[in-house]
Design a protein around this motif. Structure first.
Motif, PDB file in Angstrom:
ATOM      1  N   ILE A  11       0.860  -1.182   0.000  1.00 46.10           N
ATOM      2  CA  ILE A  11       0.000   0.000   0.000  1.00 46.10           C
ATOM      3  C   ILE A  11       0.895   1.231   0.000  1.00 46.10           C
ATOM      4  N   ILE A  12       0.602   2.148  -0.894  1.00 48.38           N
ATOM      5  CA  ILE A  12       1.258   3.450  -0.937  1.00 48.38           C
ATOM      6  C   ILE A  12       0.183   4.441  -0.505  1.00 48.38           C
TER       7      ILE A  12
ATOM      8  N   TRP B  49      -1.268  -2.565  -4.333  1.00 44.51           N
ATOM      9  CA  TRP B  49      -0.664  -3.439  -5.343  1.00 44.51           C
ATOM     10  C   TRP B  49      -0.521  -4.856  -4.790  1.00 44.51           C
ATOM     11  N   GLU B  50      -0.624  -5.841  -5.681  1.00 48.20           N
ATOM     12  CA  GLU B  50      -0.468  -7.235  -5.275  1.00 48.20           C
ATOM     13  C   GLU B  50       0.954  -7.536  -4.816  1.00 48.20           C
ATOM     14  N   SER B  51       1.947  -6.945  -5.488  1.00 49.79           N
ATOM     15  CA  SER B  51       3.332  -7.282  -5.149  1.00 49.79           C
ATOM     16  C   SER B  51       4.272  -6.119  -5.451  1.00 49.79           C
ATOM     17  N   GLU B  52       5.448  -6.223  -4.913  1.00 54.63           N
ATOM     18  CA  GLU B  52       6.509  -5.244  -5.173  1.00 54.63           C
ATOM     19  C   GLU B  52       6.865  -5.219  -6.659  1.00 54.63           C
ATOM     20  N   ALA B  53       6.883  -6.394  -7.276  1.00 55.87           N
ATOM     21  CA  ALA B  53       7.216  -6.482  -8.698  1.00 55.87           C
ATOM     22  C   ALA B  53       6.180  -5.749  -9.549  1.00 55.87           C
TER      23      ALA B  53
ATOM     24  N   VAL C  96       1.961  -5.232   3.616  1.00 56.95           N
ATOM     25  CA  VAL C  96       0.836  -5.840   4.320  1.00 56.95           C
ATOM     26  C   VAL C  96       1.029  -7.356   4.299  1.00 56.95           C
ATOM     27  N   SER C  97       1.042  -7.954   5.489  1.00 61.06           N
ATOM     28  CA  SER C  97       1.267  -9.395   5.563  1.00 61.06           C
ATOM     29  C   SER C  97      -0.042 -10.187   5.643  1.00 61.06           C
TER      30      SER C  97
END
Length: 94
Positions: A3-4, A56-60, A88-89
């Protein structure tokens, strides 16, 4: 999940034009792989503040979309910013 979230400030007289100039970026983000949500919105109390929210789903996925950041002309209009990246875990339903 990433999350940003935060806020940026522009001159109050330029906020609507700034946000209008962000329309294509919002549209592009929302159709990008891994984008769960993306919003830039005017603050209802502070006329120079813009609220930022991305999920977003992932960093990538975020890195693939983000590239180098805002266009130089857009970045130059930002007077101040407080935006953070949150990892977020887990997620619970309300």
């Amino acid at each position: 999940m990433i999350i940003i979230a935060g806020k940026v400030w522009v001159d109050a007289a330029e906020r609507d034009a700034y946000l209008a100039g962000c329309g294509k970026v919002v549209e592009q983000a929302r159709v990008s792989a891994g984008c769960l949500d993306f919003a830039l919105s005017p603050d209802p109390v502070d006329p120079g503040r813009i609220n930022v929210y991305e999920r977003w789903e992932s960093e990538a996925d975020l890195a693939r979309f983000r590239g180098a950041g805002p266009e130089p002309a857009q970045a130059a209009r930002i007077r101040d910013a407080e935006v953070a990246r949150y990892l977020v875990s887990g997620v619970e339903a309300p």
